[in-house]
Scaffold this active site. Structure first.
Site, short mmCIF file in Angstrom:
data_model
loop_
_atom_site.label_atom_id
_atom_site.label_comp_id
_atom_site.label_asym_id
_atom_site.label_seq_id
_atom_site.Cartn_x
_atom_site.Cartn_y
_atom_site.Cartn_z
N THR A 1 0.84 -1.19 0.00
CA THR A 1 0.00 0.00 0.00
C THR A 1 0.89 1.24 0.00
OG1 THR A 1 -1.76 1.20 1.18
CG2 THR A 1 -0.23 -0.05 2.54
N HIS B 1 2.88 -11.67 14.14
CA HIS B 1 3.87 -12.29 15.02
C HIS B 1 3.56 -13.75 15.34
CE1 HIS B 1 7.03 -9.47 16.16
NE2 HIS B 1 6.13 -8.51 16.06
#
Length: 205
Positions: A118, A175
């Site tokens: 983006t 994560h």
């Protein structure tokens, strides 16, 4: 990222690409840099299946590009980025972005991405934290490039302050799949490729 060299390269070649119906944007170069990094670090080219508790690594490189439209952000997907030249990507991306803004994309063109980029630079955005496009595990965000003072060296090898075109980037990761060391290695590949057109051309897949 120091974009000075790449911007000079882009300006030299943009007219040729435009003559073929494309648009040579920073995002196009970023797609190639990201594809190279994804091949080197395949855990980033994955999805996380929470129901099965499985990490599914993809062996193809379909990169989504966030497009700002009147109806909000839409993410069409450029398929097989590793198999296409810079010029081919510039042409395909320009056409797909235009069709997205006209709401003419098919459902298939909006699905199947393995990673997303983006770029809020055209809207004047700087540092920001993009949201990962689930079920992907990472997203790269780019801000607006601007001239900034940087430390360089003169012909005598002495340190001097020089103007450089600097662009902020951010890599957001899941994560549950990736850690900070993974992110540093990945973003270093992207950084090296974008800061030096020769490095980009020599390392890109």
């Amino acid at each position: 990222i120091d974009m000075t060299k790449l911007e000079e390269f882009r300006r030299r070649h943009k007219a040729d690409v435009e003559a073929k119906g494309g648009k040579l944007t920073v995002t196009v170069f970023a797609m190639k840099a990201v594809a190279t990094a994804l091949k080197k670090y395949p855990n980033f080219n994955a999805t996380f299946d929470t129901d099965a508790g499985e990490i599914v690594i993809k062996h193809y490189f379909h990169i989504g590009v966030a497009v700002n439209t009147d109806d909000g952000l839409i993410v069409p997907v450029i398929r097989d980025v590793d198999r296409k030249s810079i010029t081919e990507l510039a042409i395909e991306t320009a056409r797909l972005v235009q069709r997205t803004r006209e709401r003419k994309t098919s459902l298939e063109e909006l699905q199947g991405g393995t990673f997303t980029i983006t770029n809020v630079g055209p809207m004047g955005g700087g540092y920001f934290a993009p949201i990962i496009n689930y079920p992907q595990v990472a997203i790269l965000g780019m801000g607006a490039a601007a001239m900034k003072p940087a430390v360089g060296k003169n012909e005598e090898g002495r340190q001097v302050i020089v103007p450089r075109l600097m662009m902020p980037i951010v890599l957001c990761i899941d994560h549950r799949v990736l850690d900070g060391a993974d992110a540093l290695n990945f973003i270093r590949v992207v950084k090296d490729a974008l800061e030096d057109p020769d490095e980009l051309l020599m390392t890109m897949i």
